[in-house]
Enzyme design. Structure first.
Site, mmCIF file in Angstrom:
data_model
loop_
_atom_site.group_PDB
_atom_site.id
_atom_site.type_symbol
_atom_site.label_atom_id
_atom_site.label_comp_id
_atom_site.label_asym_id
_atom_site.label_seq_id
_atom_site.Cartn_x
_atom_site.Cartn_y
_atom_site.Cartn_z
ATOM 1 N N HIS A 1 -2.324 0.024 -9.938
ATOM 2 C CA HIS A 1 -2.875 -0.936 -8.966
ATOM 3 C C HIS A 1 -3.527 -2.109 -9.697
ATOM 4 C CE1 HIS A 1 -4.258 -1.124 -4.510
ATOM 5 N NE2 HIS A 1 -4.106 -2.349 -5.001
ATOM 6 N N ARG B 1 0.856 -1.181 0.000
ATOM 7 C CA ARG B 1 0.000 0.000 0.000
ATOM 8 C C ARG B 1 0.896 1.237 0.000
ATOM 9 N NH1 ARG B 1 -3.318 -2.990 -1.407
ATOM 10 N NH2 ARG B 1 -5.413 -3.392 -0.574
ATOM 11 N N GLU C 1 -4.587 7.372 -4.846
ATOM 12 C CA GLU C 1 -4.953 6.636 -6.064
ATOM 13 C C GLU C 1 -6.325 7.091 -6.544
ATOM 14 O OE1 GLU C 1 -4.615 2.413 -5.464
ATOM 15 O OE2 GLU C 1 -2.559 2.565 -4.719
#
Length: 344
Positions: free
Chosen positions: A303, A255, A284
Site C-alpha cells: 500500500h 481497495r 492489510e
C-alpha cells in the site's frame, strides 16, 4: 477576531507546518507538538510507528484535541469523541469514505475533505511499471541475463492493447493518460457515463457498470480505481473474473474489498489471470500465510504505490486552498469535499 485552531493530528514535516502557520497568523492558531505524535518510519508516514503516550503526554494531548476546530488528518476514534468543537477534517488519503463511516463521522456536522488529486501520478507510474515489466518480459530478460544466454525472441506490442479501468475519476485519469501515450485503447466503467469530466478525452469509451462483464471480455488488462462502497464491494467476483480473457493482467490500486480475493487467487493459480499487481489487499498488512506472497505471477506492494517524497507537499497545497476558502466563508469553493452518502 476569533482564530481558527488547527490540530496537526498525524506526523507532518516541520516545513509544511510552517507553511500552514504562515498563511494567516492573525486568523490561525496551529497546534503542533511532534513529541506527542508517533515516530515516523519513512517520509510522509501518516500513521507512524506503534506509539504509546505516557500519562503526562496523554494529558497534554487531551488538552490539545479539545481545542481544535480543524484537524490535519483524521483523528483516532477515542480522540474524536472528545473533540466537540471540531468542524472540519483535511484527510491525507483519497479513499476515506469507509473510515469516516466507521468512525461515525457521517452523522456528525463535520466537513471532510480528501487528498484527491495528490496520488494520481505516482499510482499511474506504479500501474505502468507493473504492466510494462509484465508485457515486455522483464522477468524473462533477467533470467536470461543470469544464465548468460543470448537468444532473440519476439513479443506482441503494448500499442493497440485494451485497458479497462473500473472508475473514471482522478486515479483513472492518471493511468489513462499514460495508456493513451502508449497508443492503448482505454475503456472506463463509470457510475455516470454521461457525466462531463475534464479528462473525458482520455477515454475511448465510457460504459455503465452493467457493461462491466462485456468490457472485461475485451480487456488485455483491468485496473481498479474505484472507492470502496456498498456498490463496489466484491464487484470483481468469480463471475467477473470468468468474463475476463485468459492470461489477462490485473492491477488493483483501489481497495482490497473490491475483489473476491479467493476467486482472484484461484484464477492466478490456473493462469486465467496471467499477472496481478496488488497495492492493496483484503487484509492489510497482508498476512504472512497468504498465498499471494508466493505466487510467481503476483507483484505485492505494501500500500505504498502512492507514497512519494512530494506527497505531503501536494496535500498541503490542497489544504491551504481549502483553508483560505474556510477562513473567507467560501465553503462552496473548497476542493475534494467528501460526499458522506456516496462515500467519495
Amino acid at each position: 477576531m476569533q482564530r481558527t485552531t488547527i490540530l496537526i493530528s498525524s506526523p507532518l514535516e516541520e516545513e509544511h507546518v510552517a507553511r500552514i502557520r504562515a498563511m494567516d497568523p492573525k486568523r490561525l492558531e496551529v497546534l503542533f507538538e511532534p513529541g506527542l505524535l508517533p515516530p515516523t518510519r519513512y517520509r510522509n508516514d501518516h500513521g507512524g510507528a506503534p506509539f504509546q503516550r505516557d500519562a503526562e503526554q496523554a494529558q497534554r494531548w487531551d488538552a490539545l484535541i479539545r481545542r481544535a476546530t480543524v484537524s490535519w488528518d483524521i483523528p483516532k476514534a477515542q480522540d474524536l469523541a472528545k473533540m466537540d468543537g471540531l468542524r472540519w477534517i483535511q484527510a491525507t488519503s483519497t479513499g476515506v469514505g469507509q473510515h469516516v463511516r466507521r468512525l461515525g463521522l457521517h452523522d456528525r456536522d463535520v466537513l471532510v475533505t480528501t487528498a484527491r488529486g495528490s496520488h494520481a501520478q505516482p499510482l499511474a507510474e506504479f500501474v505502468f511499471m507493473s504492466l510494462l515489466s509484465h508485457w515486455r518480459g522483464l522477468s524473462h530478460l533477467q533470467a536470461e541475463q543470469r544464465a548468460h544466454r543470448w537468444e532473440r525472441y519476439c513479443q506482441p506490442p503494448v500499442a493497440g492493447r485494451t485497458l479497462v479501468i473500473l472508475g473514471a475519476g482522478d486515479l483513472a485519469r492518471g493511468s489513462a493518460r499514460l495508456a493513451k501515450a502508449l497508443d492503448m485503447h482505454v475503456i472506463a466503467i463509470a457510475r455516470e457515463p454521461s457525466k462531463a469530466r475534464a479528462h473525458d478525452d482520455l477515454f475511448d469509451e465510457i460504459v455503465p457498470p452493467g457493461a462491466l462483464h462485456a468490457a472485461l471480455g475485451r480487456a488485455d488488462a483491468v485496473l481498479l480505481t474505484v472507492p470502496h462502497t456498498p456498490e463496489t464491494e466484491r464487484v470483481i467476483d468469480a463471475a467477473a473474473i470468468a468474463a475476463m480473457r485468459p492470461g489477462i493482467a490485473f492491477v488493483n490500486i483501489a481497495r482490497g474489498q473490491i475483489v473476491d480475493e479467493d476467486a482472484l487467487i484461484g484464477a492466478l493459480r490456473t493462469g486465467h489471470i496471467g499477472f496481478a499487481a496488488l497495492d492493496v489487499t483484503l487484509v492489510e498488512p497482508l498476512p504472512s500465510d497468504s498465498p499471494l506472497w508466493d505466487l510467481p505471477n503476483v507483484l505485492i506492494s505494501p500500500h505504498s504505490a502512492s507514497t512519494v517524497l512530494e506527497e505531503n507537499e501536494r496535500i498541503v497545497e490542497i489544504f491551504l486552498h481549502n483553508l483560505e476558502c474556510w477562513l473567507d466563508g467560501r465553503q462552496a469553493d473548497m476542493r475534494n469535499v467528501l460526499d458522506k452518502a456516496l462515500m467519495y
